[in-house]
Design an enzyme around this catalytic site. Structure first.
Site: not given
Ligand code: CA2
Length: 150
Positions: A13-14, A21, A26, A77, A80, A101, A103, A110
């Site tokens: 997700p996201n 963003r 990221y 990946n 969340a 996996e 990230h 974090r």
């Molecule tokens: O660091 C990572 O790749 C995560 O898997 C990213 C997840 C986070 O919940 C994990 O703890 C670590 C969040 C992905 C959200 O991606 C976004 C990308 C751009 C803007 C906002 C969110």
């Protein structure tokens, strides 16, 4: 010539928002750029990738189940869902496929809630904090694992 290694790449997700963003966390690389980079890298590794993103847990579980018998390994990946989803862990474990996996961020640098992963315990390896380059490293490691002498 040997068959190409068939690798499923899943983004949770996201991650469709990458590059738009929170670039300080990221990075600026978009998901489309990550997927294109993986497809190009795969060509030099006797591999082929299928990349897929979803914001929905059940959809990701369905894609993981569909990989059974059709794919040789999974790069994921889980976003969340890493920190919440027993369903994704169980689906990955049921495939019996090697899983790496990934990230983008270093989850251990974090918040505490990001330190627990339901996936890591069934993964071949975990790469966290290398940004978009982590996906290529994951693909390389997975292919090396598939080509290891038995
Ligand atoms: O660091 C990572 O790749 C995560 O898997 C990213 C997840 C986070 O919940 C994990 O703890 C670590 C969040 C992905 C959200 O991606 C976004 C990308 C751009 C803007 C906002 C969110």
């Amino acid at each position: 010539m040997a068959e190409a290694h068939r690798i499923l790449v899943l983004h949770g997700p996201n991650l469709n928002l990458l590059g738009q963003r929170e670039p300080e966390i990221y990075g600026r690389t978009t998901l489309a750029e990550i997927d294109a980079g993986l497809a190009a890298a795969a060509k030099g590794m006797q591999a082929e990738v299928e990349c897929f993103q979803s914001n929905h847990e059940g959809v990701l579980v369905d894609r993981i189940q569909e990989a059974m018998g059709r794919r040789d390994g999974i790069v994921i990946n889980p976003g969340a869902f890493t920190h919440t989803s027993v369903a994704i862990r169980d689906a990955l474990a049921a495939t019996d496929l090697p899983v790496v996996e990934v990230h983008l961020s270093n989850v251990f640098a974090r918040e505490d809630f990001r330190h627990r992963s339901y996936v890591s315990g069934i993964a071949l390896a975990v790469i966290s904090g290398l940004g978009a380059g982590g996906y290529t490293a994951a693909l390389q490691g997975l292919v090396a694992h598939l080509e290891r002498p038995v």
